[in-house]
Design a protein around this motif. Structure first.
Motif, PDB file in Angstrom:
ATOM      1  N   ARG A 175      -3.004  -8.471  -5.557  1.00 42.72           N
ATOM      2  CA  ARG A 175      -3.489  -7.120  -5.247  1.00 42.72           C
ATOM      3  C   ARG A 175      -4.866  -7.273  -4.628  1.00 42.72           C
ATOM      4  N   CYS A 176      -4.964  -6.917  -3.353  1.00 43.55           N
ATOM      5  CA  CYS A 176      -6.218  -7.033  -2.605  1.00 43.55           C
ATOM      6  C   CYS A 176      -6.816  -5.652  -2.376  1.00 43.55           C
ATOM      7  N   ASP A 177      -8.042  -5.629  -1.904  1.00 43.98           N
ATOM      8  CA  ASP A 177      -8.680  -4.384  -1.495  1.00 43.98           C
ATOM      9  C   ASP A 177      -8.918  -4.469   0.006  1.00 43.98           C
ATOM     10  N   PHE A 178      -7.899  -4.072   0.769  1.00 44.72           N
ATOM     11  CA  PHE A 178      -7.983  -4.079   2.222  1.00 44.72           C
ATOM     12  C   PHE A 178      -8.204  -2.673   2.765  1.00 44.72           C
ATOM     13  N   ASN A 179      -8.873  -1.827   2.001  1.00 38.25           N
ATOM     14  CA  ASN A 179      -9.178  -0.465   2.415  1.00 38.25           C
ATOM     15  C   ASN A 179     -10.381  -0.514   3.356  1.00 38.25           C
ATOM     16  N   VAL A 180     -10.116  -0.897   4.601  1.00 34.73           N
ATOM     17  CA  VAL A 180     -11.166  -1.159   5.576  1.00 34.73           C
ATOM     18  C   VAL A 180     -11.324   0.010   6.551  1.00 34.73           C
ATOM     19  N   PRO A 181     -12.543   0.214   7.045  1.00 27.28           N
ATOM     20  CA  PRO A 181     -12.750   1.280   8.025  1.00 27.28           C
ATOM     21  C   PRO A 181     -12.192   0.892   9.398  1.00 27.28           C
ATOM     22  N   LEU A 196       0.841 -10.290  -0.468  1.00 25.67           N
ATOM     23  CA  LEU A 196      -0.377  -9.490  -0.589  1.00 25.67           C
ATOM     24  C   LEU A 196      -0.005  -8.011  -0.594  1.00 25.67           C
ATOM     25  N   CYS A 197      -0.727  -7.234  -1.398  1.00 26.69           N
ATOM     26  CA  CYS A 197      -0.542  -5.780  -1.355  1.00 26.69           C
ATOM     27  C   CYS A 197      -1.904  -5.105  -1.462  1.00 26.69           C
ATOM     28  N   SER A 198      -1.970  -3.909  -0.893  1.00 29.23           N
ATOM     29  CA  SER A 198      -3.216  -3.156  -0.876  1.00 29.23           C
ATOM     30  C   SER A 198      -2.906  -1.705  -0.517  1.00 29.23           C
ATOM     31  N   HIS A 199      -3.925  -0.881  -0.660  1.00 27.91           N
ATOM     32  CA  HIS A 199      -3.839   0.473  -0.133  1.00 27.91           C
ATOM     33  C   HIS A 199      -4.776   0.562   1.065  1.00 27.91           C
ATOM     34  N   LEU A 200      -4.606   1.616   1.835  1.00 22.73           N
ATOM     35  CA  LEU A 200      -5.500   1.923   2.941  1.00 22.73           C
ATOM     36  C   LEU A 200      -5.546   3.433   3.074  1.00 22.73           C
ATOM     37  N   GLY A 201      -6.710   3.989   2.831  1.00 25.03           N
ATOM     38  CA  GLY A 201      -6.885   5.426   2.966  1.00 25.03           C
ATOM     39  C   GLY A 201      -6.132   6.212   1.910  1.00 25.03           C
ATOM     40  N   MET A 258       2.905 -13.022   3.154  1.00 25.69           N
ATOM     41  CA  MET A 258       3.484 -11.738   3.532  1.00 25.69           C
ATOM     42  C   MET A 258       2.547 -10.633   3.051  1.00 25.69           C
ATOM     43  N   LEU A 259       2.385  -9.624   3.879  1.00 23.38           N
ATOM     44  CA  LEU A 259       1.617  -8.434   3.506  1.00 23.38           C
ATOM     45  C   LEU A 259       2.584  -7.266   3.401  1.00 23.38           C
ATOM     46  N   LEU A 260       2.622  -6.653   2.228  1.00 21.54           N
ATOM     47  CA  LEU A 260       3.420  -5.443   2.050  1.00 21.54           C
ATOM     48  C   LEU A 260       2.729  -4.284   2.747  1.00 21.54           C
ATOM     49  N   GLU A 261       3.501  -3.290   3.128  1.00 18.98           N
ATOM     50  CA  GLU A 261       2.921  -2.091   3.725  1.00 18.98           C
ATOM     51  C   GLU A 261       2.096  -1.357   2.659  1.00 18.98           C
ATOM     52  N   ASN A 262       1.345  -0.392   3.059  1.00 16.79           N
ATOM     53  CA  ASN A 262       0.407   0.369   2.230  1.00 16.79           C
ATOM     54  C   ASN A 262       1.075   0.900   0.951  1.00 16.79           C
ATOM     55  N   VAL A 263       0.603   0.440  -0.215  1.00 23.69           N
ATOM     56  CA  VAL A 263       1.195   0.882  -1.483  1.00 23.69           C
ATOM     57  C   VAL A 263       1.059   2.392  -1.687  1.00 23.69           C
ATOM     58  N   ARG A 264       0.087   3.013  -1.059  1.00 22.66           N
ATOM     59  CA  ARG A 264      -0.091   4.461  -1.214  1.00 22.66           C
ATOM     60  C   ARG A 264       0.889   5.278  -0.364  1.00 22.66           C
ATOM     61  N   PHE A 265       1.791   4.602   0.367  1.00 17.04           N
ATOM     62  CA  PHE A 265       2.869   5.334   1.026  1.00 17.04           C
ATOM     63  C   PHE A 265       3.870   5.827  -0.018  1.00 17.04           C
ATOM     64  N   HIS A 266       3.712   5.377  -1.251  1.00 15.16           N
ATOM     65  CA  HIS A 266       4.545   5.815  -2.369  1.00 15.16           C
ATOM     66  C   HIS A 266       3.675   6.602  -3.342  1.00 15.16           C
ATOM     67  N   LYS A 267       4.068   7.817  -3.654  1.00 19.08           N
ATOM     68  CA  LYS A 267       3.299   8.605  -4.626  1.00 19.08           C
ATOM     69  C   LYS A 267       3.308   7.940  -5.994  1.00 19.08           C
ATOM     70  N   GLU A 268       4.302   7.089  -6.241  1.00 17.02           N
ATOM     71  CA  GLU A 268       4.392   6.372  -7.508  1.00 17.02           C
ATOM     72  C   GLU A 268       3.192   5.453  -7.735  1.00 17.02           C
ATOM     73  N   GLU A 269       2.561   5.016  -6.663  1.00 18.08           N
ATOM     74  CA  GLU A 269       1.368   4.167  -6.784  1.00 18.08           C
ATOM     75  C   GLU A 269       0.250   4.931  -7.474  1.00 18.08           C
TER      76      GLU A 269
END
Length: 172
Positions: free
Chosen positions: A19-25, A57-62, A113-124
Motif C-alpha cells: 500500500r503506497c501513497d501515490f496521491n500526487v498533484p 502496488l496499490c494506492s488512491h489518487l484524489g 504491477m500497479l492496481l488502478e485507484n482503490v478509491r474507484f470503489h466506495k468499499e475502500e
C-alpha cells in the motif's frame, strides 16, 4: 504486536501487496507536478526487487467518490514509476476485478504491477472487509508503505491490517 520492517523477514520470491501513497498533484494535462511521494516509495520497491518478489502496488489518487473517473487514474503514476525504475510497470485496468486478478496470478518474480485507484470503489473508503479480503487474496505478504494515508480508516490501510493478518503478514 511488534512492528517489523520488510528487512525483518525472509521475503525471497514472495508475492507482496504494497500500500503506497501515490496521491500526487497533477496539472490539467495529467502531468505529475511533484513526484516526491513516488520517490519516497522507491527504497521499499527496490528492496523487494532485490528479494526477487512479485510486487503488487496499490494506492488512491484524489477523491473520485467510489466511481471510475479517468482523471483520477493511476496510469500517470505507472508511467513515472517506470521511468524512475527503468522497468516496465504492469498497469491493471481495475482493482479487484478480472484484469487485476488475472495479472496478479500471472505476475512473475521481479515484476511490478500497479492496481488502478482503490478509491474507484466506495468499499475502500467504507472500510469494507470483503474489499480488503479480495485485495489480500492476490498476495502472500502485505507491506504498509503509505505513511501519508495510514491514519485513514480505509479498507487498504486500516481494514487490511486486521484482515490480512490471517492470510498475509503485515510489515511497514
Amino acid at each position: 504486536m511488534n512492528k517489523k520492517t520488510v528487512k525483518d523477514i525472509d521475503l525471497k520470491g514472495k508475492k507482496v501487496l504494497v500500500r503506497c501513497d501515490f496521491n500526487v498533484p497533477m496539472d490539467e494535462n495529467r502531468n505529475i507536478t511533484d513526484n516526491t511521494r513516488i520517490v519516497a516509495a522507491l527504497p521499499t520497491i527496490k528492496y523487494l526487487l532485490e528479494q526477487n518478489c512479485a510486487i503488487i502496488l496499490c494506492s488512491h489518487l484524489g477523491r473520485p467518490k467510489g466511481e471510475f473517473k479517468p482523471e483520477f487514474s493511476l496510469k500517470p503514476v505507472a508511467k513515472e514509476l517506470s521511468r524512475l525504475l527503468d522497468k516496465e510497470i504492469i498497469m491493471a485496468e481495475d482493482v479487484i476485478g478480472e484484469d487485476a486478478k488475472t495479472k496478479a496470478v500471472n505476475l512473475q518474480k521481479g515484476q511490478i504491477m500497479l492496481l488502478e485507484n482503490v478509491r474507484f470503489h466506495k468499499e475502500e473508503t467504507d472500510n469494507d472487509p470483503e474489499f480488503a479480503k479480495q485485495l489480500a487474496s492476490m498476495a502472500e505478504i502485505y507491506v504498509s508503505d503509505a505513511f501519508g494515508a495510514v491514519h485513514r480508516a480505509h479498507a487498504s490501510t486500516c481494514r487490511s491490517c486486521s484482515i490480512l493478518t490471517s492470510s498475509c503478514r503485515i510489515f511497514n
